[in-house]
Design an enzyme around this catalytic site. Structure first.
Site, mmCIF file in Angstrom:
data_model
loop_
_atom_site.group_PDB
_atom_site.id
_atom_site.type_symbol
_atom_site.label_atom_id
_atom_site.label_comp_id
_atom_site.label_asym_id
_atom_site.label_seq_id
_atom_site.Cartn_x
_atom_site.Cartn_y
_atom_site.Cartn_z
ATOM 1 N N ASP A 11 -127.421 21.502 -58.215
ATOM 2 C CA ASP A 11 -126.639 21.636 -56.984
ATOM 3 C C ASP A 11 -126.737 20.435 -56.056
ATOM 4 O O ASP A 11 -126.319 20.512 -54.911
ATOM 5 C CB ASP A 11 -127.051 22.917 -56.238
ATOM 6 N N LYS B 177 -141.636 24.287 -49.823
ATOM 7 C CA LYS B 177 -141.185 24.872 -48.551
ATOM 8 C C LYS B 177 -142.333 25.201 -47.588
ATOM 9 O O LYS B 177 -142.526 26.359 -47.193
ATOM 10 C CB LYS B 177 -140.312 26.093 -48.831
ATOM 11 N N ASP C 138 -127.918 18.518 -50.957
ATOM 12 C CA ASP C 138 -128.044 19.772 -51.710
ATOM 13 C C ASP C 138 -126.872 20.648 -51.257
ATOM 14 O O ASP C 138 -126.777 21.012 -50.088
ATOM 15 C CB ASP C 138 -129.384 20.433 -51.365
HETATM 16 N N1 GDD Z 1 -131.510 28.307 -65.245
HETATM 17 C C1 GDD Z 1 -132.000 28.628 -64.057
HETATM 18 N N2 GDD Z 1 -132.769 29.750 -63.939
HETATM 19 N N3 GDD Z 1 -131.709 27.852 -62.988
HETATM 20 C C2 GDD Z 1 -132.205 28.206 -61.783
HETATM 21 C C3 GDD Z 1 -132.989 29.348 -61.606
HETATM 22 C C4 GDD Z 1 -133.284 30.168 -62.751
HETATM 23 O O1 GDD Z 1 -133.973 31.182 -62.686
HETATM 24 N N4 GDD Z 1 -133.318 29.421 -60.279
HETATM 25 C C5 GDD Z 1 -132.757 28.364 -59.678
HETATM 26 N N5 GDD Z 1 -132.067 27.625 -60.588
HETATM 27 C C6 GDD Z 1 -131.319 26.382 -60.347
HETATM 28 C C7 GDD Z 1 -130.288 26.523 -59.232
HETATM 29 O O2 GDD Z 1 -129.027 26.866 -59.789
HETATM 30 C C8 GDD Z 1 -130.290 25.135 -58.619
HETATM 31 O O3 GDD Z 1 -129.389 24.269 -59.290
HETATM 32 C C9 GDD Z 1 -131.694 24.620 -58.875
HETATM 33 O O4 GDD Z 1 -132.259 25.430 -59.915
HETATM 34 C C10 GDD Z 1 -132.601 24.696 -57.631
HETATM 35 O O5 GDD Z 1 -132.581 26.030 -57.146
HETATM 36 P P1 GDD Z 1 -132.254 26.340 -55.622
HETATM 37 O O6 GDD Z 1 -132.285 27.828 -55.482
HETATM 38 O O7 GDD Z 1 -131.041 25.618 -55.175
HETATM 39 O O8 GDD Z 1 -133.553 25.776 -54.928
HETATM 40 P P2 GDD Z 1 -133.731 25.108 -53.500
HETATM 41 O O9 GDD Z 1 -132.562 24.263 -53.155
HETATM 42 O O10 GDD Z 1 -134.122 26.173 -52.525
HETATM 43 O O11 GDD Z 1 -135.041 24.184 -53.742
HETATM 44 C C11 GDD Z 1 -135.097 23.301 -54.844
HETATM 45 O O12 GDD Z 1 -134.310 22.157 -54.595
HETATM 46 C C12 GDD Z 1 -134.745 21.327 -53.490
HETATM 47 C C13 GDD Z 1 -133.799 20.134 -53.420
HETATM 48 O O13 GDD Z 1 -132.520 20.571 -53.178
HETATM 49 C C14 GDD Z 1 -136.571 22.895 -55.092
HETATM 50 O O14 GDD Z 1 -136.594 22.160 -56.280
HETATM 51 C C15 GDD Z 1 -137.112 22.043 -53.935
HETATM 52 O O15 GDD Z 1 -138.422 21.587 -54.256
HETATM 53 C C16 GDD Z 1 -136.195 20.849 -53.702
HETATM 54 O O16 GDD Z 1 -136.657 20.080 -52.582
HETATM 55 MG MG MG Z 2 -130.639 24.009 -53.906
#
Ligand code: GDD
Ligand code: MG
Length: 318
Positions: free
Chosen positions: A104, A155, A212
């Site tokens: 994303d 986080k 993001d």
């Molecule tokens: N296949 C799969 N299975 N993908 C997943 C799953 C799962 O269970 N859970 C989340 N994802 C994918 C989401 O679709 C997204 O592309 C990515 O993993 C990160 O998940 P988010 O839910 O968007 O996490 P976030 O934005 O709160 O946090 C993550 O991204 C940040 C940067 O944008 C973490 O990686 C943070 O450490 C990071 O700073």
């Molecule tokens: Mg994200």
């Protein structure tokens, strides 16, 4: 080389749009998010593994119609396995140093240079790092000598955060990382990164842009970034006032005001006197006369009736 894209999230912050379209297929200035992510990969990546669960069929359909020039393997999780569990689930496809990306985020990161830097460290993994003012919504790293990560906090509160450098969601890993994930649902950020620090996890900072796209606001920020970089032509044969940049793919409009930062997909109608700025209007939507649409996404086929205003909203059919 192989790249794994984590694209199994539910896109909850983009609901109700993500009830009918997975977040990875939301268009960012005319291209689905996932395609923008894939197009940042270096040419040495010949195989893209998509770790999916939610709305897998929609992604399969997309890649059938729009091949991306690389082999695409979709690997399903019957229920979401977390960002670490998703890697265990694709392990049979991994055969050397590999790239992992959150599906994303769009950015200007040079992944080819990142892979080169990773190989020089000899560590088990390298994370791309981006500087922000408030890191509390992200993964945060503490950096020691030679850019080695000595602590990782997912986080943390603003007070507890050990730096302003955040995990930008792009990793280069050695296959050994898979040995430290374990079974079932696992978060790579919360469970695996702290566990592998001793095997050499390094950070690489980059500059330029990084977004993001998980929220409405950020999706429109990413759209603006892409429109600024790609500056689509201003169409002269439209009956509307335009403030660029915009990407307009429909001609059915008259006497309206469009822009800046508007993307209009095909088969959209815009009525007289309507004003649209900082918005995404998706296929087949119709905006009535004198409507005001700002900071919003109007989903496919949605009709906004005359004189209505949509401010910072997402309208979509469930
Ligand atoms: N296949 C799969 N299975 N993908 C997943 C799953 C799962 O269970 N859970 C989340 N994802 C994918 C989401 O679709 C997204 O592309 C990515 O993993 C990160 O998940 P988010 O839910 O968007 O996490 P976030 O934005 O709160 O946090 C993550 O991204 C940040 C940067 O944008 C973490 O990686 C943070 O450490 C990071 O700073
Ligand atoms: Mg994200």
């Amino acid at each position: 080389m192989k790249a794994v894209i984590l694209a199994g999230g539910l896109g909850t912050r983009l609901r109700p749009l993500t009830y009918s379209i997975p977040k990875s297929l939301v268009p960012i200035a005319g291209k689905p998010l996932i395609r923008r992510v894939i197009d940042t990969l270096p040419s040495s990546v010949d195989t893209v593994i998509l770790a999916v669960s939610y709305m897998k069929e929609a992604l399969e359909d997309y890649f059938r119609v729009e091949p991306c020039g690389r082999k695409v393997i979709l690997v399903n999780e019957s229920s979401p396995m977390g960002t670490g569990g998703a890697l265990t689930n694709v392990a049979q496809h991994i055969d050397g140093t590999f790239i992992v990306l959150n599906g994303d985020c769009v950015s200007s990161l040079d992944i080819k240079a990142m892979v080169r830097g990773h190989r020089e460290t000899g560590g088990i993994g390298t994370l791309a790092l981006w500087e922000v003012e408030d890191p509390s919504a992200f993964g945060v790293v503490e950096i020691g000598r030679n850019m080695r990560i000595i602590d990782f906090q997912e986080k943390p509160s603003r007070e507890e955060a050990k730096s302003n450098l955040i995990n930008a969601g792009v990793y280069v890993f050695e296959p050994e990382i898979l040995d430290y994930i374990g079974k079932g649902q696992v978060s790579i950020e919360r469970e695996v990164f702290p566990r592998v620090l001793e095997y050499g996890l390094f950070g690489q900072r980059f500059e330029g842009f990084w977004v993001d796209c998980g929220t409405l606001k950020n999706t429109l920020v990413a759209q603006r970034e892409m429109l600024d970089r790609e500056s689509p032509p201003v169409l002269s044969n439209l009956d509307c006032q335009q403030i660029p940049p915009n990407l307009i793919q429909s001609k059915e409009m008259k006497g309206c005001h469009i822009g800046p930062n508007v993307c209009i997909e095909p088969d959209v109608r815009i009525g007289e006197g309507a004003r649209v700025d900082n918005a995404l209007i998706m296929k087949g939507a119709s905006i009535g006369a004198n409507c005001k649409i700002t900071g919003s996404i109007i989903g496919p086929g949605i009709k906004v009736t005359d004189n209505e205003s949509v401010v910072e909203g997402i309208l979509a059919n469930r």
